[in-house]
Design a protein around this motif. Structure first.
Motif, PDB file in Angstrom:
ATOM      1  N   SER A  18       0.830  -1.192   0.000  1.00 42.97           N
ATOM      2  CA  SER A  18       0.000   0.000   0.000  1.00 42.97           C
ATOM      3  C   SER A  18       0.868   1.247   0.000  1.00 42.97           C
ATOM      4  CB  SER A  18      -0.886  -0.059   1.233  1.00 42.97           C
ATOM      5  OG  SER A  18      -1.229   1.196   1.656  1.00 42.97           O
ATOM      6  N   CYS A  19       0.259   2.402  -0.318  1.00 48.03           N
ATOM      7  CA  CYS A  19       0.994   3.671  -0.319  1.00 48.03           C
ATOM      8  C   CYS A  19       0.902   4.335   1.036  1.00 48.03           C
ATOM      9  CB  CYS A  19       0.463   4.599  -1.387  1.00 48.03           C
ATOM     10  SG  CYS A  19      -1.120   5.321  -0.988  1.00 48.03           S
ATOM     11  N   GLY A  21      -1.665   5.464   2.506  1.00 54.64           N
ATOM     12  CA  GLY A  21      -2.879   6.254   2.621  1.00 54.64           C
ATOM     13  C   GLY A  21      -3.940   5.492   3.387  1.00 54.64           C
ATOM     14  N   GLU A  25      -5.373   5.917   7.442  1.00 57.23           N
ATOM     15  CA  GLU A  25      -6.805   6.108   7.650  1.00 57.23           C
ATOM     16  C   GLU A  25      -7.360   4.997   8.531  1.00 57.23           C
ATOM     17  OE1 GLU A  25      -7.334   9.102   7.060  1.00 57.23           O
ATOM     18  OE2 GLU A  25      -8.908   9.096   5.576  1.00 57.23           O
ATOM     19  N   VAL A  92      -4.328   2.258  -8.749  1.00 51.61           N
ATOM     20  CA  VAL A  92      -3.531   3.120  -9.610  1.00 51.61           C
ATOM     21  C   VAL A  92      -2.252   2.402 -10.048  1.00 51.61           C
ATOM     22  CG1 VAL A  92      -2.285   4.266  -7.756  1.00 51.61           C
ATOM     23  CG2 VAL A  92      -2.728   5.508  -9.829  1.00 51.61           C
ATOM     24  N   CYS A 116      -9.871   5.476  -2.617  1.00 51.06           N
ATOM     25  CA  CYS A 116      -8.426   5.668  -2.699  1.00 51.06           C
ATOM     26  C   CYS A 116      -8.037   6.944  -1.983  1.00 51.06           C
ATOM     27  CB  CYS A 116      -7.952   5.713  -4.139  1.00 51.06           C
ATOM     28  SG  CYS A 116      -6.158   5.848  -4.299  1.00 51.06           S
ATOM     29  N   PRO A 117      -7.826   6.940  -0.680  1.00 51.82           N
ATOM     30  CA  PRO A 117      -8.175   5.874   0.260  1.00 51.82           C
ATOM     31  C   PRO A 117      -9.641   5.982   0.668  1.00 51.82           C
ATOM     32  CG  PRO A 117      -7.123   7.672   1.413  1.00 51.82           C
ATOM     33  CD  PRO A 117      -7.147   8.057  -0.027  1.00 51.82           C
ATOM     34  N   ARG A 119     -12.840   6.536   3.072  1.00 49.88           N
ATOM     35  CA  ARG A 119     -12.986   7.383   4.260  1.00 49.88           C
ATOM     36  C   ARG A 119     -13.082   6.486   5.499  1.00 49.88           C
ATOM     37  NH1 ARG A 119     -13.986  12.433   3.911  1.00 49.88           N
ATOM     38  NH2 ARG A 119     -14.794  12.339   6.005  1.00 49.88           N
TER      39      ARG A 119
ATOM     40  N   VAL B  41       7.213  -3.732  -0.232  1.00 53.33           N
ATOM     41  CA  VAL B  41       6.255  -2.738  -0.717  1.00 53.33           C
ATOM     42  C   VAL B  41       6.664  -2.200  -2.080  1.00 53.33           C
ATOM     43  CG1 VAL B  41       4.705  -1.015   0.228  1.00 53.33           C
ATOM     44  CG2 VAL B  41       6.413  -1.986   1.674  1.00 53.33           C
ATOM     45  N   ARG B  43       6.601  -1.437  -5.758  1.00 55.82           N
ATOM     46  CA  ARG B  43       5.531  -1.520  -6.747  1.00 55.82           C
ATOM     47  C   ARG B  43       6.045  -1.293  -8.160  1.00 55.82           C
ATOM     48  NH1 ARG B  43       2.894   2.924  -3.310  1.00 55.82           N
ATOM     49  NH2 ARG B  43       4.956   2.747  -2.459  1.00 55.82           N
ATOM     50  N   ARG B  63       0.804   9.096  -4.819  1.00 56.82           N
ATOM     51  CA  ARG B  63       0.629   7.742  -4.269  1.00 56.82           C
ATOM     52  C   ARG B  63       1.954   7.076  -3.938  1.00 56.82           C
ATOM     53  NH1 ARG B  63      -3.968  10.109  -6.291  1.00 56.82           N
ATOM     54  NH2 ARG B  63      -5.824   8.949  -5.661  1.00 56.82           N
ATOM     55  N   ILE B  64       3.077   7.789  -4.055  1.00 56.75           N
ATOM     56  CA  ILE B  64       4.323   7.227  -3.540  1.00 56.75           C
ATOM     57  C   ILE B  64       4.154   6.988  -2.054  1.00 56.75           C
ATOM     58  CG2 ILE B  64       6.717   7.780  -2.965  1.00 56.75           C
ATOM     59  CD1 ILE B  64       7.045   9.029  -5.615  1.00 56.75           C
ATOM     60  N   CYS B  65       3.544   7.968  -1.396  1.00 60.68           N
ATOM     61  CA  CYS B  65       3.379   7.855   0.050  1.00 60.68           C
ATOM     62  C   CYS B  65       2.150   8.637   0.451  1.00 60.68           C
ATOM     63  CB  CYS B  65       4.612   8.395   0.751  1.00 60.68           C
ATOM     64  SG  CYS B  65       4.357   8.599   2.493  1.00 60.68           S
ATOM     65  N   GLY B  66       1.291   8.015   1.238  1.00 65.11           N
ATOM     66  CA  GLY B  66       0.067   8.700   1.639  1.00 65.11           C
ATOM     67  C   GLY B  66       0.282   9.703   2.753  1.00 65.11           C
ATOM     68  N   ARG B 146      -8.835  14.003   2.665  1.00 60.60           N
ATOM     69  CA  ARG B 146      -8.109  13.929   3.931  1.00 60.60           C
ATOM     70  C   ARG B 146      -6.639  13.565   3.745  1.00 60.60           C
ATOM     71  NH1 ARG B 146     -10.417  12.499   8.839  1.00 60.60           N
ATOM     72  NH2 ARG B 146      -8.959  10.778   8.995  1.00 60.60           N
ATOM     73  N   VAL B 147      -6.378  12.634   2.870  1.00 58.46           N
ATOM     74  CA  VAL B 147      -5.017  12.106   2.796  1.00 58.46           C
ATOM     75  C   VAL B 147      -4.336  12.485   1.477  1.00 58.46           C
ATOM     76  CG1 VAL B 147      -3.643  10.028   2.821  1.00 58.46           C
ATOM     77  CG2 VAL B 147      -5.558  10.240   4.350  1.00 58.46           C
ATOM     78  N   LEU B 148      -4.896  12.018   0.374  1.00 59.43           N
ATOM     79  CA  LEU B 148      -4.313  12.335  -0.924  1.00 59.43           C
ATOM     80  C   LEU B 148      -5.048  13.561  -1.451  1.00 59.43           C
ATOM     81  CD1 LEU B 148      -4.291   8.666  -2.156  1.00 59.43           C
ATOM     82  CD2 LEU B 148      -2.326   9.933  -1.397  1.00 59.43           C
ATOM     83  N   SER B 355       6.986   2.740   2.266  1.00 57.13           N
ATOM     84  CA  SER B 355       6.407   2.792   0.922  1.00 57.13           C
ATOM     85  C   SER B 355       7.022   3.925   0.102  1.00 57.13           C
ATOM     86  CB  SER B 355       4.896   2.918   0.990  1.00 57.13           C
ATOM     87  OG  SER B 355       4.531   4.178   1.409  1.00 57.13           O
TER      88      SER B 355
END
Lengths: 172, 359
Positions: A18-19, A21, A25, A92, A116-117, A119, B41, B43, B63-66, B146-148, B355
């Motif tokens: 996973s990235c 994200g 969460e 992705v 993605c991600p 909620r 990890v 990818r 998306r490399i890192c959230g 929130r994140v990305l 990641s």
């Protein structure tokens, strides 16, 4: 004693590919703002104490075996919640050379949470659904694994060969 | 001489949120050396970035890192902009600073919380993450995610923030500062916390320099290195100073993060006070051509992008050197000679982001 299993399911979390994200969460779900502990859910590090496996990210050659090991160590009955779109199709990253694809190539999945991600509310909903499935599994009702969201990505021949190899290994 | 034992630490371990394996060579309870085993990890994102066009890459790079997603896309955009000779408008530069610093705050709170969890102080972990939710709310209010975030684009930012929203961000900062004032004395002055952190995982200034440590890990060892002082985006017009500690142990690294949290509060306030009005991005028609190196300061340290374009939509090469990659050799130096029980705390004290490292 068995009743306690569905009243307070313990969760083990494994980050596949996973990235981060989805992982942060999911961790946010555990903390006071969202607080899944009100459902009796506790996050622990040891798969042997867990009832629910939360997976984020897709599978690659290296972590497929680790994921299988973690899954096998969880005592029955167990449920698997796959967080994020990567778990159902690669997301992705679909098409990357090191991505085998969805998590259910390696282990059976009970609930997919898209996004993605996703909620935190969606994640909590997914875990609560999984707890319902856990209860039915405990009673001995056989529950089918989750219908997978449609995947547009078609794997190349090499990748599909690797996927079948993994499936064969699993059946042996 | 007793025979050394090798114990695998990870890839699935309670203190590690992400999979990395450290093979610890032990002599009794003491770690002789550690061998990192990576690839869980990986990818292949760099290759994928060459197959998508440079506009799509902005969102792929996030998306490399959230955790530090915005700063990744910011560094990438700055690189492409310098290749194409674009200058984003001042308002966009200030908005970039505001979102970067919000990201730094949520990342530092996350890291300090995980550190508290790693030495078993679960209450503090919960409290710090509760404070972090205020910042997540501020990011959601200003960007919609929130994140990305997906707000940084080539030539500026995608979304403007109204004056009322900026005021509400300031309100959030007041709440956050009040809560930080409550929690941070517990983290920094508590007897049992000091027992676990002080004098553990010491990294000398010389070793940190030789092994190329970056970010809070380097600053805690006395190296005054902070790329924000170079003045990218709008940092040149704001008051930024590197936060330096000299002890080089886990406590110093935590202290650097705590001081940076307050510094970020200050920077966001300065930026909101000074933000000019105007457009938020510049149009362009050219394609990236040439090669460029672009750097920025992430919560974990310096990130370096090497970009090579050939005048088409696709980039010829994209290479990322992330802060945790640079911090792995220093952490191996810290681990040599420590107790087995301290390994978790030491690894978490550099705030590892696997990641990022493996992409």
């Amino acid at each position: 004693m068995f009743n306690a299993v569905s009243k307070s399911p313990w969760v083990v979390h494994f980050n596949c590919n996973s990235c981060n994200g989805c992982d942060i969460e999911f961790l946010a779900c555990l903390t006071p703002h969202y607080d899944v502990e009100r459902f009796g859910i506790l996050h622990i590090g040891n798969p042997k104490h867990a009832d629910v496996l939360v997976v984020t990210g897709s599978v690659n050659n290296r972590n497929a075996r680790v994921l299988q090991n973690v899954y096998n160590q969880i005592p029955d009955p167990k449920v698997v919640v796959a967080m994020g779109v990567c778990t159902s199709s690669g997301g992705v990253f679909a098409g990357c050379y090191n991505i085998l694809g969805n998590v259910d190539l390696v282990i059976p999945v009970d609930v997919f949470v898209p996004g993605c991600p996703p909620r935190p509310e969606a994640m909590i909903d997914g875990i609560v659904k999984a707890v319902g499935i856990l209860e039915r599994k405990r009673k001995g009702e056989i529950f089918p694994t989750a219908p997978k969201p449609l995947c547009k990505f078609k794997p190349s021949e090499e990748q599909s060969a690797e996927k079948t190899a993994i499936k064969e290994e699993k059946t042996v | 001489m007793a025979k050394n034992t090798i114990i695998p630490f990870g890839p699935q371990h309670p203190v590690l949120p992400e999979p990395i394996q450290l093979r610890l060579v032990l002599d009794e309870e003491r770690v002789v050396s550690a061998i990192p085993v990576v690839g869980y990890v990986h990818r292949g994102l760099e290759k994928l970035a060459e197959q998508k066009d440079f506009l799509q890459d902005t969102y792929l790079i996030e998306r490399i890192c959230g955790i530090c997603s915005f700063i990744h896309s910011l560094t990438y955009s700055m690189g492409i902009e310098s290749m194409m000779g674009l200058t984003p408008p001042p308002r966009a530069q200030y908005l970039r600073v505001i979102w970067s610093e919000l990201h730094r705050m949520h990342s530092h709170l996350l890291a300090t919380g995980l550190l508290a969890d790693s030495f078993g102080f679960e209450n503090l972990f919960m409290q710090l993450w509760r404070t972090r939710e205020h910042i997540m709310d501020a990011m959601e209010a200003t960007t919609g995610a929130r994140v990305l975030l997906g707000t940084c684009c080539i030539g500026g930012v995608r979304k403007d923030v109204s004056e009322e929203l900026l005021k509400s961000v300031l309100q959030t900062l007041v709440t956050v500062e009040k809560e930080l004032d409550e929690h941070m004395p517990v983290l920094l002055n508590d007897y049992s916390v000091k027992q676990r952190l002080c004098g553990v995982g010491i990294l000398d200034k010389q070793v940190a320099y030789e092994r190329g440590a970056v970010g809070p890990t380097a600053r805690a060892s006395g190296i005054a290195m902070d790329l924000r002082t170079q003045g990218y985006a709008a940092y040149g017009e704001l008051d930024v100073e590197p936060m330096v500690e000299t002890d080089g142990d886990c406590y110093a690294r935590t202290k650097v993060r705590v001081r940076e949290l307050y510094q970020s509060l200050n920077i966001i306030r300065q930026a909101i006070g000074k933000i000019p009005s105007g457009s938020i991005n510049v149009p362009f028609k050219t394609k990236p051509d040439g090669e460029v190196i672009s750097r920025a300061e992430q919560p974990r340290g310096e990130v370096l992008y090497y970009l090579k374009g050939n005048g088409t939509d696709m980039l010829e090469r994209l290479r990322v050197r992330t802060p945790t990659f640079a911090n792995i050799p220093p952490v191996l130096a810290m681990l040599a000679g420590c107790e087995l029980a301290d390994v978790g705390v030491i690894v978490i004290s550099i705030d590892p982001c696997i990641s990022c490292t493996e992409r």
